[in-house]
Design an enzyme around this catalytic site. Structure first.
Site, short mmCIF file in Angstrom:
data_model
loop_
_atom_site.label_atom_id
_atom_site.label_comp_id
_atom_site.label_asym_id
_atom_site.label_seq_id
_atom_site.Cartn_x
_atom_site.Cartn_y
_atom_site.Cartn_z
N PHE A 114 27.29 -36.15 -14.53
CA PHE A 114 26.13 -35.69 -15.29
C PHE A 114 26.52 -35.56 -16.75
O PHE A 114 27.70 -35.47 -17.08
CB PHE A 114 25.68 -34.32 -14.75
N GLN A 141 15.34 -26.60 -25.12
CA GLN A 141 15.84 -27.91 -24.71
C GLN A 141 14.70 -28.89 -24.40
O GLN A 141 13.85 -28.59 -23.57
CB GLN A 141 16.72 -27.79 -23.47
N HIS A 182 14.25 -32.20 -22.71
CA HIS A 182 14.97 -33.13 -21.82
C HIS A 182 14.63 -34.55 -22.26
O HIS A 182 13.48 -34.86 -22.52
CB HIS A 182 14.51 -32.89 -20.38
N LEU A 215 9.47 -34.41 -15.01
CA LEU A 215 10.88 -34.73 -15.18
C LEU A 215 11.34 -36.00 -14.45
O LEU A 215 10.96 -36.25 -13.33
CB LEU A 215 11.70 -33.54 -14.66
N GLU A 263 18.25 -36.53 -14.78
CA GLU A 263 19.42 -37.10 -15.43
C GLU A 263 20.27 -37.86 -14.41
O GLU A 263 21.06 -38.72 -14.77
CB GLU A 263 20.23 -35.93 -16.02
N ARG A 271 22.02 -33.69 -23.69
CA ARG A 271 20.57 -33.90 -23.71
C ARG A 271 19.98 -33.87 -25.11
O ARG A 271 19.08 -34.64 -25.43
CB ARG A 271 19.91 -32.83 -22.84
N HIS A 308 11.82 -28.65 -21.61
CA HIS A 308 12.40 -28.51 -20.28
C HIS A 308 12.99 -27.13 -20.02
O HIS A 308 12.81 -26.56 -18.96
CB HIS A 308 13.48 -29.58 -20.11
N ARG A 319 22.07 -26.60 -23.24
CA ARG A 319 22.57 -26.43 -21.88
C ARG A 319 22.94 -27.77 -21.27
O ARG A 319 22.20 -28.74 -21.41
CB ARG A 319 21.50 -25.77 -21.01
#
Lengths: 618, 263
Positions: free
Chosen positions: A120, A233, A235, A249, A252, A308, A385, A420
């Site tokens: 990730f 954030q 995304h 969403l 990822e 991100r 997000h 994050r």
């Protein structure tokens, strides 16, 4: 007025991952626990988490350990994180994941039968324990099915409108139930907020109607502080077409499994923009990136798996400079990897492979977008997000500065700093949720009973009912839409001082309109009424975001300032923004220095940075 | 696409009727979008549950043109063009208001099912060895989003109201999920027969047909559970063997009974 009354030692507000984990822990400590949630149990936003839970189990790559996870989290957060929280999180995440398995979670497996871990963004090694791309559902269902046998009293479809205080200490909460619109007074010696995020302050978001900054605002109104509110954030990959699914969403995990981003010219643009701090860990070419996806320990990760904040900005740039996809995003495709892998491994069945690895993405695009992701590229763009900012709590107990008031999960803050990493929120929920439950129970045992003052209860109920008594003037849905439009335009991914000052002015006007909102019908299951109440929270967090974003005159992590496009570490690299409500009701803000980091943790970071410390820590 | 006409059930536990609304249909719109549009512009107090709007939380269950479906996963352009779309609450559960039903019974049922009880950990760090093949079978059942559409369509509950004797397909899937977890040591087979009423299911597969997650409820969950019940309670060979063999959990039984399963 008539009120139902329920009394518990601890009230947990919110039943997503953090609230459930906190409730289980408090209950295990032998105190009576009430769990209050806005929706039905098991429907909270945690179900939307897809990719996995980050924990240095080292099942797939034995070089991983908590220090590397800690260093990755701090680098991702650009070193303004609360280092103690990041340390606790990295150290305890593996135990929290193993515990889930003991409670019935069934993770995907490695060939030798251990919990499988995937790659990730921002994580040096494959670290995310997962179940296909529906890890959040697995997590919430496991906690739910475990928790219902632990003596926790659950109050479903109740929304808390205000916290009650007794001489500065929290003593309970006033809520209404959706079914009848009746009020309930929850009396408690300790309250844990686990209310999730603020996504509904923006027009394009992956968040559900529930994410209206309730925990943030309940704490703020009760006298707690906020920290890091400028860091929202976005995304990088949300669906953008058709319009009705905009914002949903796209995990990822798609990029973690080999997905490639391209602009309309077909160029893989991420290779052209790799930040210096990540160059040593990023693949030099396509071959190396794909080898990393397959688990080659000597290969570095593809640039699609940069953090991100960075990937989102690159996508915005491509679209703004005319190289975007037809609907204003970019393309994300699985075909390049499949073709490359197919050459290496004859008999590789791409369609089967993707359906197994990314089942819910396949389903989501097939059903909602009419598109087969195993054959065609997806169109994606950034979506609001996750909120890095929130209630400031003590790193070792999760208690806010209001005695007896705890917070955990997305509505609490500190661990993530300016950005994050994917996978860190599910682990954060578990680690810090457990901590909150444990310390709330301790607090209860050490402190005497408290009162829930009637005047506060009456006042809060009167405030909540006010929209019914007003003459028809403003429609709460319309005010909410206008707020979302404005925040999207003026305090979104790319920010400028003059636009944000305009947003502050706009917020004053929206507040005045919210105070004129009228609601028709009765109190029974009336979403118009609920929206009118939620507006108070959304307006408060929107103001918090805007003021903090104005004060931080630099670009760092999720905060990108067009007028200050680079980091200014000298002025802003060692401070957090802190906000609170003054006695006159106005919002106050200051910068506060971050506590110095112990040498052991600095060494862990230096070890991952080729022996060098980042400027922020020197 | 132009306009669509929706006939939405409005009312409470005492009375109600269909009411017609029109909505502007855009590309890719789902029924939930249309309901939200009606809420925002014409009927702000229209009650409906929803959360994720992506088929992952199972909140927005309803009956669309008479069929149990998720409103967020039903595209307008998949419905017959030009025809009125009816949207009703699930019929198997008591109505609260408009499209919202009281599904609280399901939560009570789940509490009655004995929880997962793992064997002692295989490794010192508290973990177990489990192969993906074994995980696969259980993972299918754990995809369930608890939308309760299978409960809604099941005639044992919908028409015969056996709520106090039969847990319904959702909880047979839940039972299958714990029973077939290779780490589990509990035995819920007697309960499955006596308390949870598996005998009421006559495998018409209506539940499988409406499952938005595509779980093969009848074939993969209910029938194997029925076989285990038969093995344990009606098989004369097993009855004799049980007297002489040490007690074992069903599903982890000896090779002898393993062969009996499909007999």
């Amino acid at each position: 007025m008539d009120f139902q009354v329920h009394e518990h030692d601890v009230i947990v507000i919110g039943a997503g991952g953090a609230g459930l984990r906190a409730a289980i822990e408090a209950s295990a400590a032998g105190v009576s626990v009430g769990l209050v949630c806005k929706s039905l149990l098991g429907k909270a936003h945690t179900v939307m988490a897809e990719g996995g839970i980050a924990a240095a189990l080292a099942n797939v790559d034995n070089r991983d350990n908590w220090k590397v996870h800690f260093a990755d989290t701090m680098r991702g957060g650009q070193y303004v994180n609360n280092w103690r929280m990041a340390q606790l999180h990295a150290m305890e995440a593996p135990d929290r994941v193993r515990e889930l398995e003991a409670w019935g979670a069934v993770f995907d497996r490695t060939p030798d039968g251990k919990i499988l871990q995937r790659n990730f963004g921002g994580h040096k090694y494959p670290r995310l324990a997962h179940v296909g791309d529906r890890t959040g559902l697995e997590l919430i269902r496991t906690l739910q099915d475990h928790g219902i046998h632990k003596g926790i009293q659950v109050y479903m479809e109740r929304t808390v409108v205000r916290l009650l205080l007794d001489a500065g200490r929290v003593s309970g909460a006033l809520a209404y139930d959706r079914e009848r619109g009746r009020f309930t007074v929850f009396k408690a010696k300790a309250v844990i907020l686990a209310c999730g995020g603020i996504g509904k302050a923006y027009k394009i978001t992956s968040n559900s109607w529930e994410c209206t900054g309730d925990g943030h605002t309940l704490a703020y109104d009760a006298g707690a502080e906020w920290i890091d509110m400028e860091f929202v954030q976005f995304h990088p990959t949300g669906m953008i077409w058709p319009p009705s699914v905009r914002g949903i969403l796209v995990t990822e995990g798609v990029r973690g499994e080999g997905g490639v981003l391209r602009n309309k010219e077909g160029k893989r643009f991420m290779f052209g923009d790799i930040p210096d701090s990540y160059k040593p860990q990023t693949a030099k070419d396509e071959e190396e990136g794909f080898n990393y996806v397959l688990g080659d320990k000597n290969a570095n990760r593809p640039p699609e798996l940069l953090t991100r904040d960075h990937v989102a900005r690159c996508i915005v740039r491509e679209a703004r400079e005319g190289r975007g996809s037809p609907h204003g995003g970019v393309f994300l495709e699985l075909q390049t990897f499949a073709e490359w892998y197919g050459k290496k491994k004859p008999g590789f069945k791409a369609e089967e492979h993707w359906k197994k690895k990314l089942p819910s993405m396949y389903h989501q695009f097939k059903e909602l977008g009419g598109l087969d992701i195993t054959k065609e590229p997806m169109e994606v763009g950034p979506t609001t997000h996750y909120m890095m900012g929130g209630v400031r709590v003590d790193s070792d107990t999760q208690m806010s500065r209001v005695p007896g008031l705890f917070a955990c999960g997305e509505c609490a803050a500190g661990i993530n700093g300016a950005n994050r990493l994917g996978g860190n929120s599910l682990s954060d929920l578990l680690v810090l949720g457990k901590l909150a439950g444990e310390h709330a129970a301790k607090f209860v045992k050490a402190h005497p009973a408290v009162n829930t003052p009637n005047d506060q209860i009456e006042d809060a109920a009167k405030w909540a009912l006010a929209p019914f008594d007003r003459p028809p003037a403003e429609n709460p849905y319309q005010v909410m839409h206008d707020l979302q439009d404005m925040m999207q335009d003026l305090v979104g991914i790319v920010r400028k001082e003059d636009e944000m000052v305009r947003a502050l002015d706009g917020l004053e006007k929206l507040k005045a309109r919210a105070a004129r909102c009228h609601v028709a019908g009765h109190r029974e299951y009336n979403p118009g009424w609920h929206t009118a109440i939620d507006l108070h929270n959304l307006l408060a967090v929107s103001e918090g975001i805007t003021r903090a974003a104005i004060l931080r005159k630099e670009s760092r992590g999720a905060q990108f300032r067009d007028d200050y496009p680079t980091k200014n570490t000298r002025e802003f690299g060692r401070v957090n923004t802190i906000q609170w409500k003054a006695a006159d009701g106005s919002m106050q803000i200051k910068l506060e220095p971050i506590a110095p980091m112990p040498q052991e943790l600095k060494d862990a970071i230096a070890a991952e940075g080729g022996g060098k410390l980042p400027e922020e820590l020197v | 696409m132009g306009q669509v006409t929706l006939k939405v059930w409005r009312g409470n536990s005492e009375s109600g009727q269909f009411q017609e609304y029109t909505a502007e249909a855009g590309e890719g719109m789902v029924v939930l979008d249309a309901v939200h549009q009606v809420q925002a512009t014409q009927a702000p107090d229209l009650a409906c549950r929803w959360n994720c709007k992506a088929g992952k939380c199972g909140s927005c269950s309803a009956e669309i043109n008479g069929k149990p479906r998720l409103m967020c996963m039903t595209r307008l352009d998949d419905l017959p063009p030009g025809e009125v779309i009816t949207v009703e609450p699930m019929r198997t559960f008591p109505l609260m208001k408009d499209l919202v039903t009281d599904v609280g019974w399901n939560y009570e049922v789940k509490k009655q099912i004995a929880p997962f009880a793992p064997r002692k950990a295989d490794h010192r760090d508290g973990t177990w060895k489990m192969h993906q093949d074994d995980a696969d079978r259980v993972q299918e059942f754990r995809k369930c989003i608890e939308c309760y559409l299978c409960q809604d369509v099941c005639h044992v509950l919908r028409d015969h109201h056996k709520h106090d004797q039969f847990v319904g397909p959702r909880f047979l899937v839940h039972l299958a999920q714990v029973e077939m977890n290779p780490l589990d040591t509990g035995d819920r087979i007697a309960d499955t027969k006596n308390k949870h009423g598996i005998g009421y299911c006559n495998i018409t597969k209506c539940c499988t047909n409406v499952c938005p997650e595509g779980i093969t409820i009848t074939d993969n969950a209910i029938i194997p559970l029925k076989e285990r019940v038969v093995d344990e309670h009606y098989d004369p060979v097993m009855m004799l063997l049980r007297l002489v063999l040490p007690k074992k959990k069903s599903g982890q039984r000896s090779a002898v009974s393993g062969q009996e399963t499909h007999g």
